[in-house]
Design a protein around this motif. Sequence first.
Motif, PDB file in Angstrom:
ATOM      1  N   CYS A   1       9.839  -0.802  -1.545  1.00  0.00           N
ATOM      2  CA  CYS A   1       9.609  -1.831  -0.536  1.00  0.00           C
ATOM      3  C   CYS A   1       8.804  -2.962  -1.158  1.00  0.00           C
ATOM      4  O   CYS A   1       7.742  -2.728  -1.738  1.00  0.00           O
ATOM      5  CB  CYS A   1       8.861  -1.250   0.654  1.00  0.00           C
ATOM      6  SG  CYS A   1       8.345  -2.507   1.845  1.00  0.00           S
ATOM      7  N   GLU A   2       9.321  -4.158  -1.013  1.00  0.00           N
ATOM      8  CA  GLU A   2       8.640  -5.337  -1.541  1.00  0.00           C
ATOM      9  C   GLU A   2       8.277  -6.291  -0.415  1.00  0.00           C
ATOM     10  O   GLU A   2       9.119  -6.599   0.441  1.00  0.00           O
ATOM     11  CB  GLU A   2       9.527  -6.065  -2.550  1.00  0.00           C
ATOM     12  CG  GLU A   2       8.860  -7.312  -3.122  1.00  0.00           C
ATOM     13  CD  GLU A   2       9.765  -8.089  -4.064  1.00  0.00           C
ATOM     14  OE1 GLU A   2      10.965  -7.777  -4.126  1.00  0.00           O
ATOM     15  OE2 GLU A   2       9.262  -9.016  -4.740  1.00  0.00           O
ATOM     16  N   ALA A   3       7.047  -6.755  -0.439  1.00  0.00           N
ATOM     17  CA  ALA A   3       6.602  -7.802   0.485  1.00  0.00           C
ATOM     18  C   ALA A   3       6.619  -9.129  -0.258  1.00  0.00           C
ATOM     19  O   ALA A   3       6.137  -9.224  -1.387  1.00  0.00           O
ATOM     20  CB  ALA A   3       5.202  -7.508   0.995  1.00  0.00           C
ATOM     21  N   SER A   4       7.188 -10.125   0.388  1.00  0.00           N
ATOM     22  CA  SER A   4       7.253 -11.439  -0.245  1.00  0.00           C
ATOM     23  C   SER A   4       7.045 -12.522   0.804  1.00  0.00           C
ATOM     24  O   SER A   4       7.154 -12.270   2.010  1.00  0.00           O
ATOM     25  CB  SER A   4       8.604 -11.633  -0.938  1.00  0.00           C
ATOM     26  OG  SER A   4       9.663 -11.545  -0.006  1.00  0.00           O
ATOM     27  N   GLY A   5       6.745 -13.716   0.316  1.00  0.00           N
ATOM     28  CA  GLY A   5       6.565 -14.825   1.251  1.00  0.00           C
ATOM     29  C   GLY A   5       5.171 -15.405   1.167  1.00  0.00           C
ATOM     30  O   GLY A   5       4.474 -15.284   0.160  1.00  0.00           O
TER      31      GLY A   5
ATOM     32  N   VAL B   1       6.668 -14.032   6.124  1.00  0.00           N
ATOM     33  CA  VAL B   1       6.591 -12.869   5.253  1.00  0.00           C
ATOM     34  C   VAL B   1       7.830 -12.016   5.442  1.00  0.00           C
ATOM     35  O   VAL B   1       8.247 -11.752   6.567  1.00  0.00           O
ATOM     36  CB  VAL B   1       5.322 -12.050   5.553  1.00  0.00           C
ATOM     37  CG1 VAL B   1       5.268 -10.800   4.688  1.00  0.00           C
ATOM     38  CG2 VAL B   1       4.070 -12.905   5.348  1.00  0.00           C
ATOM     39  N   GLN B   2       8.390 -11.576   4.343  1.00  0.00           N
ATOM     40  CA  GLN B   2       9.552 -10.680   4.382  1.00  0.00           C
ATOM     41  C   GLN B   2       9.177  -9.340   3.773  1.00  0.00           C
ATOM     42  O   GLN B   2       8.425  -9.268   2.804  1.00  0.00           O
ATOM     43  CB  GLN B   2      10.736 -11.267   3.603  1.00  0.00           C
ATOM     44  CG  GLN B   2      11.302 -12.550   4.170  1.00  0.00           C
ATOM     45  CD  GLN B   2      10.483 -13.771   3.781  1.00  0.00           C
ATOM     46  OE1 GLN B   2      10.021 -13.878   2.658  1.00  0.00           O
ATOM     47  NE2 GLN B   2      10.296 -14.688   4.722  1.00  0.00           N
TER      48      GLN B   2
ATOM     49  N   ARG C   1       3.792  -6.629  -8.218  1.00  0.00           N
ATOM     50  CA  ARG C   1       5.086  -6.910  -7.596  1.00  0.00           C
ATOM     51  C   ARG C   1       5.029  -6.841  -6.083  1.00  0.00           C
ATOM     52  O   ARG C   1       6.078  -6.949  -5.433  1.00  0.00           O
ATOM     53  CB  ARG C   1       6.127  -5.915  -8.111  1.00  0.00           C
ATOM     54  CG  ARG C   1       6.398  -6.015  -9.594  1.00  0.00           C
ATOM     55  CD  ARG C   1       7.270  -4.860 -10.055  1.00  0.00           C
ATOM     56  NE  ARG C   1       7.485  -4.880 -11.494  1.00  0.00           N
ATOM     57  CZ  ARG C   1       8.584  -5.310 -12.077  1.00  0.00           C
ATOM     58  NH1 ARG C   1       9.590  -5.758 -11.347  1.00  0.00           N
ATOM     59  NH2 ARG C   1       8.701  -5.292 -13.384  1.00  0.00           N
ATOM     60  N   ASN C   2       3.824  -6.599  -5.522  1.00  0.00           N
ATOM     61  CA  ASN C   2       3.681  -6.426  -4.060  1.00  0.00           C
ATOM     62  C   ASN C   2       4.679  -5.391  -3.548  1.00  0.00           C
ATOM     63  O   ASN C   2       5.344  -5.599  -2.525  1.00  0.00           O
ATOM     64  CB  ASN C   2       3.887  -7.763  -3.333  1.00  0.00           C
ATOM     65  CG  ASN C   2       2.796  -8.765  -3.666  1.00  0.00           C
ATOM     66  OD1 ASN C   2       1.647  -8.406  -3.873  1.00  0.00           O
ATOM     67  ND2 ASN C   2       3.173 -10.031  -3.744  1.00  0.00           N
ATOM     68  N   THR C   3       4.752  -4.304  -4.263  1.00  0.00           N
ATOM     69  CA  THR C   3       5.770  -3.289  -3.989  1.00  0.00           C
ATOM     70  C   THR C   3       5.129  -1.920  -3.836  1.00  0.00           C
ATOM     71  O   THR C   3       4.191  -1.595  -4.573  1.00  0.00           O
ATOM     72  CB  THR C   3       6.805  -3.258  -5.117  1.00  0.00           C
ATOM     73  OG1 THR C   3       7.457  -4.526  -5.188  1.00  0.00           O
ATOM     74  CG2 THR C   3       7.847  -2.173  -4.876  1.00  0.00           C
ATOM     75  N   VAL C   4       5.638  -1.148  -2.908  1.00  0.00           N
ATOM     76  CA  VAL C   4       5.248   0.250  -2.780  1.00  0.00           C
ATOM     77  C   VAL C   4       6.490   1.108  -2.916  1.00  0.00           C
ATOM     78  O   VAL C   4       7.604   0.678  -2.592  1.00  0.00           O
ATOM     79  CB  VAL C   4       4.539   0.575  -1.446  1.00  0.00           C
ATOM     80  CG1 VAL C   4       3.177  -0.054  -1.403  1.00  0.00           C
ATOM     81  CG2 VAL C   4       5.391   0.177  -0.261  1.00  0.00           C
ATOM     82  N   TYR C   5       6.250   2.322  -3.384  1.00  0.00           N
ATOM     83  CA  TYR C   5       7.328   3.276  -3.592  1.00  0.00           C
ATOM     84  C   TYR C   5       6.993   4.559  -2.831  1.00  0.00           C
ATOM     85  O   TYR C   5       5.825   4.919  -2.693  1.00  0.00           O
ATOM     86  CB  TYR C   5       7.485   3.602  -5.072  1.00  0.00           C
ATOM     87  CG  TYR C   5       7.658   2.382  -5.940  1.00  0.00           C
ATOM     88  CD1 TYR C   5       6.568   1.817  -6.587  1.00  0.00           C
ATOM     89  CD2 TYR C   5       8.902   1.802  -6.116  1.00  0.00           C
ATOM     90  CE1 TYR C   5       6.706   0.698  -7.378  1.00  0.00           C
ATOM     91  CE2 TYR C   5       9.058   0.675  -6.916  1.00  0.00           C
ATOM     92  CZ  TYR C   5       7.952   0.128  -7.528  1.00  0.00           C
ATOM     93  OH  TYR C   5       8.095  -0.989  -8.313  1.00  0.00           O
ATOM     94  N   LEU C   6       8.031   5.220  -2.376  1.00  0.00           N
ATOM     95  CA  LEU C   6       7.859   6.533  -1.764  1.00  0.00           C
ATOM     96  C   LEU C   6       8.772   7.501  -2.492  1.00  0.00           C
ATOM     97  O   LEU C   6       9.992   7.437  -2.353  1.00  0.00           O
ATOM     98  CB  LEU C   6       8.189   6.502  -0.270  1.00  0.00           C
ATOM     99  CG  LEU C   6       7.932   7.801   0.478  1.00  0.00           C
ATOM    100  CD1 LEU C   6       6.427   8.097   0.524  1.00  0.00           C
ATOM    101  CD2 LEU C   6       8.511   7.761   1.886  1.00  0.00           C
ATOM    102  N   GLN C   7       8.172   8.362  -3.298  1.00  0.00           N
ATOM    103  CA  GLN C   7       8.912   9.394  -3.996  1.00  0.00           C
ATOM    104  C   GLN C   7       9.001  10.598  -3.078  1.00  0.00           C
ATOM    105  O   GLN C   7       7.971  11.163  -2.700  1.00  0.00           O
ATOM    106  CB  GLN C   7       8.213   9.766  -5.315  1.00  0.00           C
ATOM    107  CG  GLN C   7       8.847  10.939  -6.049  1.00  0.00           C
ATOM    108  CD  GLN C   7      10.232  10.628  -6.590  1.00  0.00           C
ATOM    109  OE1 GLN C   7      10.448   9.550  -7.130  1.00  0.00           O
ATOM    110  NE2 GLN C   7      11.164  11.552  -6.423  1.00  0.00           N
TER     111      GLN C   7
END
Length: 123
Positions: A22-26, A2-3, A75-81
Amino acid sequence: QVQVAESGGGLVQPGGSLTLSCEASGNFLSIHRMGWYRQVPGKQRELVASLSTGGATNYADSAKDRFAISGDSTRNTVYLQMNTLKPEDTAVYYCHAFVYIGNANARFLNEFWGQGTQVTVSS
């Protein structure tokens, strides 16, 4: 494997805004929770905000009124505004992911960290 990959750090003036991604992939089954931590030299890494798959969020007191965490499950992604940034927000920001690995018969949680992205708030 996992990346976890962060992006979006940089230099911003006090009072400014910045968005981290931030994206998690793998190879994992699903995401349990993702979040952001930060660390300054000589101090422990601290939680900034986290987002669970069900939508529950958790914020540090210092981030509650100024930061917002959100996610894109496709997208397995989180954002921090981050808004109204202060010099004390200067730190390396790390993305953290709790994911399920294994298979449908035997799965277990494992955690992964990104390499970190520098956020500097300075005039």
